[in-house]
Design an enzyme around this catalytic site. Structure first.
Site, short mmCIF file in Angstrom:
data_model
loop_
_atom_site.label_atom_id
_atom_site.label_comp_id
_atom_site.label_asym_id
_atom_site.label_seq_id
_atom_site.Cartn_x
_atom_site.Cartn_y
_atom_site.Cartn_z
N CYS A 129 4.29 66.02 28.43
CA CYS A 129 5.36 66.08 27.41
C CYS A 129 6.45 65.04 27.64
O CYS A 129 7.29 64.81 26.76
CB CYS A 129 5.98 67.47 27.39
N HIS A 279 12.45 67.15 23.40
CA HIS A 279 11.03 67.49 23.34
C HIS A 279 10.87 68.85 22.66
O HIS A 279 11.71 69.74 22.81
CB HIS A 279 10.47 67.53 24.76
N ASN A 309 4.15 72.50 19.70
CA ASN A 309 4.32 71.50 20.75
C ASN A 309 3.16 70.50 20.68
O ASN A 309 2.02 70.88 20.92
CB ASN A 309 4.37 72.21 22.11
N1 COA Z 1 1.96 87.22 21.71
C1 COA Z 1 2.32 88.47 22.06
N2 COA Z 1 2.66 88.79 23.32
C2 COA Z 1 2.63 87.81 24.25
C3 COA Z 1 2.26 86.51 23.94
C4 COA Z 1 1.91 86.23 22.61
N3 COA Z 1 1.55 85.00 22.22
N4 COA Z 1 2.36 85.77 25.06
C5 COA Z 1 2.76 86.58 26.04
N5 COA Z 1 2.92 87.83 25.55
C6 COA Z 1 3.33 89.03 26.25
C7 COA Z 1 3.07 88.97 27.74
O1 COA Z 1 1.72 89.34 28.01
C8 COA Z 1 4.05 89.99 28.26
O2 COA Z 1 3.51 91.27 28.06
P1 COA Z 1 3.79 92.46 29.12
O3 COA Z 1 5.28 92.63 29.12
O4 COA Z 1 3.04 93.60 28.55
O5 COA Z 1 3.26 91.96 30.43
C9 COA Z 1 5.25 89.85 27.33
O6 COA Z 1 4.76 89.17 26.15
C10 COA Z 1 6.36 89.02 27.89
O7 COA Z 1 5.78 87.87 28.49
P2 COA Z 1 6.64 86.77 29.15
O8 COA Z 1 5.73 85.74 29.71
O9 COA Z 1 7.64 87.42 30.07
O10 COA Z 1 7.40 86.20 27.85
P3 COA Z 1 8.52 85.13 27.80
O11 COA Z 1 9.72 85.73 27.21
O12 COA Z 1 8.66 84.37 29.08
O13 COA Z 1 7.94 84.13 26.72
C11 COA Z 1 6.88 81.99 26.57
C12 COA Z 1 6.73 83.47 26.96
C13 COA Z 1 5.55 81.31 26.88
C14 COA Z 1 7.19 81.90 25.09
C15 COA Z 1 8.05 81.38 27.40
O14 COA Z 1 7.90 81.71 28.76
C16 COA Z 1 8.11 79.89 27.25
O15 COA Z 1 8.29 79.37 26.18
N6 COA Z 1 8.05 79.16 28.36
C17 COA Z 1 8.06 77.70 28.31
C18 COA Z 1 6.77 77.22 27.73
C19 COA Z 1 6.77 75.77 27.46
O16 COA Z 1 7.72 75.27 26.94
N7 COA Z 1 5.69 75.09 27.81
C20 COA Z 1 5.55 73.70 27.57
C21 COA Z 1 6.51 72.94 28.39
S1 COA Z 1 6.39 71.24 28.12
#
Ligand code: COA
Length: 352
Positions: A129, A279, A309
């Protein structure tokens, strides 16, 4: 003094729009069925990421990353009024290359029809990215030293073929889309230190390498690819993996630090910047960056709502999208900040 100018900009996204509502019903060939395969929904995706839809290439075996790159490149060349035969260097950033080797830049060179004509230098860069800012830094250095005069800088990604379309892979799968952006850069004589590409900075912290990765293979092992590619249910090596919370925190920190350093090192303030282009990984990340770095919200450009993304493509794609909407204009000064797998991050200030 020779300074680097942005001569042209272009972008390309495939036609197929995949809305959040469709995601639960898609199989691993992106065909919509009647049963839920992935437990997710529009409300969750939009609330956590700001994404409503993304683009996927047609699943007909005929479109590769180099094809997306080619379309964006043609548009950037047309915008610059530069003939493809004038390009003396291609720098292409992607994490989804057509093949393991050779790199994708040579494939774009061939598809542009300039391979044998120019034998121009072709670089593939692997900063995910952050590739756009890394590539811009390379291009700027090449132009300033007189090494190259017409550089084609491309960010292109085909994510949709390597995502895990199941509940297991939903955290990563919902985030990514396909697309490409390109820029043509060249020299101009100017004594104005604020003209053209004014500043670039690139950073990395390899201790975060396994917080966001897609292995496909492990060269230290024999066989180095240890999976059955027809069995998408059990194979982990073929999908991206991410510690979402760590990536989120580091992305905010990296982009805030890079943006603040860009202003401090150039002596500019947000009053001197027309647009902040972060980004596009997650709208919530960008909102946090804007809040912490005290960036005027009306100066922020996002496109994640429509494209998700697109990794190396997000910055040129976002600038070009808003230019097409009439918001961004030639002469605008842009501060772009990026963060990606590696971890890698950086920022740049340049005039369009
Ligand atoms: N739909 C529904 N539920 C989902 C899901 C989806 N697409 N993805 C994860 N979950 C669930 C998880 O399994 C978890 O369930 P649980 O509580 O029963 O275990 C719950 O949602 C919370 O998961 P968590 O990982 O704590 O969510 P979060 O608030 O951290 O959000 C992201 C997840 C991926 C959206 C977030 O962490 C994020 O955006 N991180 C950065 C990602 C990124 O930018 N990547 C590229 C970088 S260049």
């Amino acid at each position: 003094m020779i300074r680097t100018q942005v001569l042209g900009l272009g972008s390309y996204v495939p036609e197929r729009v995949v809305k959040n509502e469709e995601i639960p019903f898609l199989d691993d060939k992106h065909v919509r069925g009647d049963v839920v395969r992935t437990e997710t929904d529009d409300a969750w995706i939009y609330k956590r990421t700001g994404i409503r839809e993304r683009r996927y290439v047609p699943n007909d075996g005929n479109t590769a990353t180099s094809d997306l790159a080619l379309e964006a490149s043609k548009r950037a060349l047309a915008d610059a009024g530069v003939d493809a035969g004038e390009i003396d260097c291609i720098i292409l950033g992607t994490l989804s290359p057509d093949f393991h080797f050779p790199g994708t830049a040579v494939l774009v060179q061939k598809k542009l029809g300039i391979a044998e004509k120019t034998n121009c230098a072709c670089f593939d860069i692997r900063q995910q990215c952050s590739a756009f800012v890394y590539g811009l830094q390379m291009a700027d250095a090449f132009v300033r030293t007189g090494m190259y005069k017409r550089i084609l800088l491309i960010g292109a990604e085909l994510h949709s073929h390597s995502l895990d379309f199941s509940t297991r892979g939903r955290d990563v799968m919902v985030l990514f889309g396909d697309g490409a952006g390109a820029m043509v850069l060249g020299p101009s004589e100017s004594d104005d230190p604020r003209s053209g590409v004014m500043y670039t900075a690139a950073h990395a912290d390899g201790t975060g390498a396994l917080d966001l990765y897609l292995k496909i293979f492990e060269i230290n092992k024999l066989p180095y690819i240890d999976y059955n590619p027809t069995d998408r249910e059990t194979n982990q090596l073929m999908y991206p993996h991410m510690d979402g919370k760590r990536v989120f925190l580091h992305a905010v920190r990296g982009m805030v630090m890079a943006s603040q350093a860009a202003l401090a090192k150039t002596g500019l303030s947000w009053d001197d910047i027309t647009w902040f282009v972060p980004h596009q990984a997650n709208l919530r990340i960008n909102e946090k960056v804007v809040e912490v770095a005290k960036i005027p919200p009306e100066k922020v450009l996002n496109t994640i709502e429509w494209y998700g993304n697109t990794t190396a493509a997000t910055v040129p794609l976002t600038i070009d999208y808003w230019r097409q909407q009439g918001k961004v204009k030639r002469g605008d000064r842009i501060l772009a900040a990026v963060f990606g797998s590696g971890f890698t991050w950086g920022a740049s200030i340049f005039t369009l």
